[in-house]
Design a protein around this motif. Sequence first.
Motif, mmCIF file in Angstrom:
data_model
loop_
_atom_site.group_PDB
_atom_site.id
_atom_site.type_symbol
_atom_site.label_atom_id
_atom_site.label_comp_id
_atom_site.label_asym_id
_atom_site.label_seq_id
_atom_site.Cartn_x
_atom_site.Cartn_y
_atom_site.Cartn_z
ATOM 1 N N LEU B 395 0.851 -1.190 0.000
ATOM 2 C CA LEU B 395 0.000 0.000 0.000
ATOM 3 C C LEU B 395 0.884 1.235 0.000
ATOM 4 O O LEU B 395 1.782 1.350 0.825
ATOM 5 N N LEU B 396 0.636 2.132 -0.941
ATOM 6 C CA LEU B 396 1.384 3.379 -0.979
ATOM 7 C C LEU B 396 0.389 4.503 -0.739
ATOM 8 O O LEU B 396 -0.345 4.873 -1.641
ATOM 9 N N THR B 399 -4.984 6.326 1.337
ATOM 10 C CA THR B 399 -6.332 6.420 0.770
ATOM 11 C C THR B 399 -6.623 5.298 -0.224
ATOM 12 O O THR B 399 -7.640 5.311 -0.891
ATOM 13 N N CYS B 400 -5.703 4.352 -0.320
ATOM 14 C CA CYS B 400 -5.946 3.256 -1.255
ATOM 15 C C CYS B 400 -6.308 1.986 -0.481
ATOM 16 O O CYS B 400 -6.218 1.958 0.739
ATOM 17 N N GLY B 401 -6.728 0.978 -1.210
ATOM 18 C CA GLY B 401 -7.128 -0.259 -0.539
ATOM 19 C C GLY B 401 -6.492 -1.477 -1.199
ATOM 20 O O GLY B 401 -6.250 -1.488 -2.412
ATOM 21 N N ALA B 402 -6.206 -2.478 -0.406
ATOM 22 C CA ALA B 402 -5.683 -3.740 -0.946
ATOM 23 C C ALA B 402 -6.453 -4.876 -0.311
ATOM 24 O O ALA B 402 -6.606 -4.917 0.908
ATOM 25 N N HIS B 403 -6.966 -5.761 -1.132
ATOM 26 C CA HIS B 403 -7.867 -6.788 -0.614
ATOM 27 C C HIS B 403 -7.489 -8.152 -1.165
ATOM 28 O O HIS B 403 -6.967 -8.266 -2.256
ATOM 29 N N THR B 404 -7.778 -9.174 -0.406
ATOM 30 C CA THR B 404 -7.443 -10.533 -0.833
ATOM 31 C C THR B 404 -8.643 -11.440 -0.616
ATOM 32 O O THR B 404 -9.183 -11.486 0.488
ATOM 33 N N PHE B 405 -9.065 -12.124 -1.654
ATOM 34 C CA PHE B 405 -10.199 -13.039 -1.525
ATOM 35 C C PHE B 405 -9.876 -14.414 -2.118
ATOM 36 O O PHE B 405 -10.318 -14.746 -3.203
ATOM 37 N N THR B 422 0.056 -11.350 2.648
ATOM 38 C CA THR B 422 0.465 -10.298 3.583
ATOM 39 C C THR B 422 0.112 -8.942 2.990
ATOM 40 O O THR B 422 0.016 -8.796 1.774
ATOM 41 N N THR B 423 -0.069 -7.992 3.850
ATOM 42 C CA THR B 423 -0.323 -6.628 3.409
ATOM 43 C C THR B 423 0.572 -5.712 4.222
ATOM 44 O O THR B 423 0.633 -5.835 5.433
#
Lengths: 453, 481
Positions: B395-396, B399-405, B422-423
């Motif tokens: 994540l940089l 205001t951004c999002g990172a998701h894993t499904f 990992t995040t």
Amino acid sequence: MTMTANKIALSERYTALFHANRARLDEGSSNLINRMRDIAIKRFEKVGIPGFKNEDYKYTNLERVFDQDYRHILEYEKVDIDLNEAFRCDVPQLDTHVVLLVNGWYYAKNQPLQNLPKGVVVGSLQEVANEQPELVQDYLNRQAGLSEDPIVALNTALAKDGFFLYVPDHVVLEKPIQVINLMRAEDAVFATQRNLIVVGKNSQAKVIFCDHTLSARDFLTNNVTEVFVGEDAVADVYTVQNQDNQANSINSSFFKQGANSNLLTSVATLHGGLIRNNLKVEFAGEHAEANVYGMSFTDKKQHVDNFTNIEHAYPNCLSNQVYKNVLDEDSVGAFTGRIHVVRDAQKTNAFQRNNNVLLTDSAKMNTKPQLIIDADDVKCSHGATVGQIDEEALFYLRARGIGESDARMMLMNAFAHEVVQNIRVEPLRDRIDELVEKRLRGELARCHSCDMS
Amino acid sequence: MEEQDKILHEVTSQEYKFGFVSDYEMDTIPKGLSEDVIRMISAKKNEPEFMLEFRLEAYRKWLKMPMPDWAYLKIPPIDFQDIIYYAAPKKKPQYESLDEVDPELIETFNKLGIPLEEQKVLAGVAVDAVIDSVSVKTTFKETLAEKGIIFCAFSEAVQEHPDLVKKYLGSAVPTSDNFFAALNSAVFSDGSFCYIPKGVRCPMELSTYFRINAAGTGQFERTLIVAEDDSYVSYLEGCTAPMRDENQLHAAIVEIIALDRAEVKYSTVQNWYPGNKEGKGGVYNFVTKRGICRGESSKISWTQVETGSAITWKYPSCILMGDNSVGEFNSVAVTNNYQQADTGTKMIHIGKNTKSTIISKGISAGKSDNSYRGLVKVLPGAVNSRNFSQCDSLLLGSTCGAHTFPYIEVGNKSSVVEHEATTSKIGEDQIFYCNQRGISTEDAIGMIVNGYAKEVLNKLPMEFAVEAQKLLQISLEGSVG
């Protein structure tokens, strides 16, 4: 999405049941409970009984267990034997306050609890809501009411009674409260149970739920538990599920944690039919910590589905989840774990692990860990494995003269122990270790008499 | 912090360098979609009866399908009647040499840097360039033909190798597979066809370059790769689009069929126009890619670098049917500004001893959302199967999002499936370490991001790796929040 004809008919059966019994539902219950019913049934009607097309119930089809001719228990039924007598505690060192519930209702002949600290209230939700509404009104349905889950809504619409615990601020409840949920009937029964636990600021409490059956009939329990953990409080909630394989249950637990609070919750599933455990943790302040554990041992046609959702709404919180399953014969397991870190919940630590062992080719495991991360300064991870017992570890033990079945047993025990070891009540920890070993050896009775209490 | 803001500003104000419009005459049909339109497309392409049937069947199925809404994407409603479903450069080229090609077109290729010209012979890449879904030029055709390799435009394959097309078309992605696959099957205008005969190792990288040019058009191309027993091919795909305020739809299909011991390597650098920094415009990229390892010990590997598109919806998958077959998925997905990506893979283990590996690296910046979604399914018969998945998100900015499904479904006791995710963000200590050694923050971030993605970039063929690395730098360098 169009609903299948069967699904509509099925859902309508439950709404019809609600409308036909509206007066009986309200009777004897506090307005605090009754006023939620109409909104809840509407919410249930909107979605209906979730089928496999519902993403949250993808791996557990509830239509099967709902589609039976149940008798719905809408008022307290007298029990013809003394349940206090029917139970003998075989763990004498487990010193607890014992409370019995039967078919979702607070048992009328519960022995009064001695030596509770001042201000602590233990009892029937229906009774307390009627007599001391001020203890209930700020909490009841404050979490479950926000849930989108139709099964939770159905509980809210139909619930009349359940377990209630109130621990005021600055009180340490040393002795755990042991809640024994019994299912006992001569016919197929649908029970709705609603529990509420409030642990005040800077207080401590431990609750152990034991789910059991006293007769082998088709049962379906829809259980909702709301737990409020105040600021700086410490709460432990343990659940041991050991029911007959004809008994199905859906358990939805909601935890709300104040700042600096500490929660430990652990569920052990030994026997039972279709079991679905929904768990939601929401942080309402910073520096809170939640430890969430679960394990299941399944065989025959058992079906166990654990669904967790940890909502990191505040910065600086920690959550830790470990779920382990051992699946034998034709059993099916499922795990869904969601970690949601909302925007600006910085410095969040959230970890999750799900390990599964399949023992046969006909067992099946579905796992769906999820991370939804909207903040950048976080440490989040999840790991999921499905596999077997490590052959090298097995070889190591056998090379040292340990027979194969013993070696397997040791390794499986060790596998489960990683979850068990976190239990903070020592006699309970030892007891569960013992139960797990018995379960793995196939010696554990499918609970007609209780092994646990 | 101020410096970081400045860098962030610089990065987010980067111009999309492929955003030119080429001014060549287009042959388009009226907007909208109906059976008549499909018949018209089919007639224009002079297709045999089976193709028309295929299209109409897909169209009828598509009519009954709802637009999928399960992805972690906010997709504005798309008016499928407001799209031109066929646009072709008017002077359909049938050239002998490059001299005869429309100079406007050559100019386009030069801007794109496509190695079409003689000087690029050294690059050793055979290119099939597809503009607005119509294949305009295939290079190195003769060299390939000597080996028996067929590499041509899809429409040409329909005319010249109808048996092969009929046999394999829709075998990996059936017409009713999903909403966008059905749409593509109904209206696809062109694409590439590649056939590698038994025992042949393709001597060069094959490449397709896609470009959307005309306004108001959707691009629907289709790639079909068939690798016969013991063959090998490495295939590259690149894409760009002009800058436009409106959103353009791109719904493509790639099908790969690998027979006994065949190996197919498919690499993509996707750089469709991502929209401007306010999130206006950009390409909606809804792609279905699937490979079937039909033969024993066959192998399909997908490598993708996703930097473009306003919305990406893409899951290159492997169906591991043959015993001992292998599937691989390597992905770097970068989102910036208001981009959204929901991408991942499916590995379906059917044969015995099948193996799959998933490496996914997500990088999100700006106000973007980047999701990994994957399925690993081990059927009861797929004994001794193995999967390893690793999904990392970087994540940089806050205001951004990172998701894993991920979805994992295992149905036997001898298979082992592992997944980890990992995040995190770039550590301040890492930046400090670089700063201390005289490396500016911007360069340090570039280094760290490239290092982070290296595992995947290394899998790309050389020519692409260089381009991908540059793209990463353009998209991200310095954007730490």
